[in-house]
Design a protein around this motif. Structure first.
Motif, mmCIF file in Angstrom:
data_model
loop_
_atom_site.group_PDB
_atom_site.id
_atom_site.type_symbol
_atom_site.label_atom_id
_atom_site.label_comp_id
_atom_site.label_asym_id
_atom_site.label_seq_id
_atom_site.Cartn_x
_atom_site.Cartn_y
_atom_site.Cartn_z
ATOM 1 N N GLU A 44 0.852 -1.200 0.000
ATOM 2 C CA GLU A 44 0.000 0.000 0.000
ATOM 3 C C GLU A 44 0.884 1.245 0.000
ATOM 4 O O GLU A 44 1.742 1.395 0.866
ATOM 5 C CB GLU A 44 -0.904 -0.010 1.224
ATOM 6 C CG GLU A 44 -1.871 1.151 1.263
ATOM 7 C CD GLU A 44 -2.813 1.053 2.457
ATOM 8 O OE1 GLU A 44 -3.734 0.223 2.413
ATOM 9 O OE2 GLU A 44 -2.585 1.779 3.434
ATOM 10 N N ALA A 45 0.670 2.132 -0.960
ATOM 11 C CA ALA A 45 1.463 3.362 -1.064
ATOM 12 C C ALA A 45 1.068 4.346 0.029
ATOM 13 O O ALA A 45 -0.116 4.539 0.296
ATOM 14 C CB ALA A 45 1.261 3.996 -2.436
ATOM 15 N N ASP A 47 2.206 8.330 1.965
ATOM 16 C CA ASP A 47 2.900 9.600 1.777
ATOM 17 C C ASP A 47 4.179 9.615 2.605
ATOM 18 O O ASP A 47 4.210 9.118 3.732
ATOM 19 C CB ASP A 47 2.014 10.767 2.207
ATOM 20 C CG ASP A 47 0.734 10.862 1.392
ATOM 21 O OD1 ASP A 47 0.679 10.263 0.303
ATOM 22 O OD2 ASP A 47 -0.197 11.537 1.848
ATOM 23 N N LYS A 101 1.952 9.413 -1.916
ATOM 24 C CA LYS A 101 1.962 7.972 -2.212
ATOM 25 C C LYS A 101 3.351 7.555 -2.708
ATOM 26 O O LYS A 101 3.494 6.804 -3.663
ATOM 27 C CB LYS A 101 0.885 7.600 -3.234
ATOM 28 C CG LYS A 101 -0.513 8.027 -2.838
ATOM 29 C CD LYS A 101 -1.002 7.235 -1.656
ATOM 30 C CE LYS A 101 -2.437 7.615 -1.318
ATOM 31 N NZ LYS A 101 -2.838 7.184 -0.017
#
Length: 160
Positions: A44-45, A47, A101
Motif C-alpha cells: 500500500e502506497a 505519503d 503515495k
C-alpha cells in the motif's frame, strides 16, 4: 548498493562545486522523516515527507542541498522509493519535500527509513516503521474437543 555509492560520490562532487564558487548555505541540525501511516500495510502506497530542520525543529528555509533516502531492515528491491532516492530541498517545495503515495513496501517486517546528507554523515533523520500484512489473521478458530474418557460428559466449563 554500488549505484547508491556512485550516486552519493557524484552528487558530493557536484555539491562541492557550488561551494567552490563562493555560495554557501546554512546547514540543518537534522532531517525529519514522516510517513502518513505507521504501521504501514504491505503493498500500500503511503505519503513520505522529509524536512530539513534546525535544532528547534523549525524548517530551515535556506537549505539548498540534497539528501539520499535509504531503507534498512528490508531486502533491497522489496520497496519503492520516490525520485531515484534523492530529496531536493529548494524554495519551490518550501524546504518540505512531500512525496504523495511515494513509498511502497513489498515485504512484511520492521524497517528504518533514513534520509542522510550527501557529504556530512552526521546529518541524517530516520523513522522506524512496521509493515503488516492485512490478510494475516489472528482471529479465533473453531476447534473440536475430544472427551478424554469414553462416555464422559462435557459442559461449558468442565470435561469429565
Amino acid at each position: 548498493m554500488m549505484n547508491k555509492l556512485f550516486l552519493k560520490l557524484f552528487l558530493s562532487l557536484c555539491s562541492l562545486s557550488v561551494v567552490w564558487y563562493g555560495i554557501a548555505f546554512a546547514s540543518p541540525d537534522r532531517f525529519l522523516v514522516e510517513v502518513s501511516n505507521n504501521p504501514m500495510i504491505l503493498n500500500e502506497a503511503v505519503d513520505l515527507t522529509i524536512k530539513a530542520v534546525d535544532k528547534n525543529g523549525n524548517i530551515l528555509k535556506s537549505f539548498l542541498w540534497d539528501a539520499l533516502l535509504t531503507i534498512k531492515g528490508i531486502d533491497e528491491w522489496k520497496y519503492t522509493l520516490p525520485n531515484g532516492w534523492i530529496v531536493n530541498f529548494n524554495a519551490s517545495n518550501q524546504w518540505e519535500v512531500k512525496f504523495h503515495k511515494g513509498i511502497i513496501f513489498k515485504q512484511i517486517g520492521k524497517a528504518t527509513i533514513l534520509a542522510e546528507d550527501i557529504i556530512d554523515d552526521a546529518l541524517f533523520g530516520k523513522i522506524d516503521v512496521e509493515i503488516k500484512d492485512p490478510t494475516a489473521s489472528t482471529s479465533l478458530k473453531k476447534i473440536d474437543i475430544i472427551a478424554p474418557i469414553a462416555g464422559g460428559t462435557e459442559t461449558n466449563k468442565n470435561i469429565n
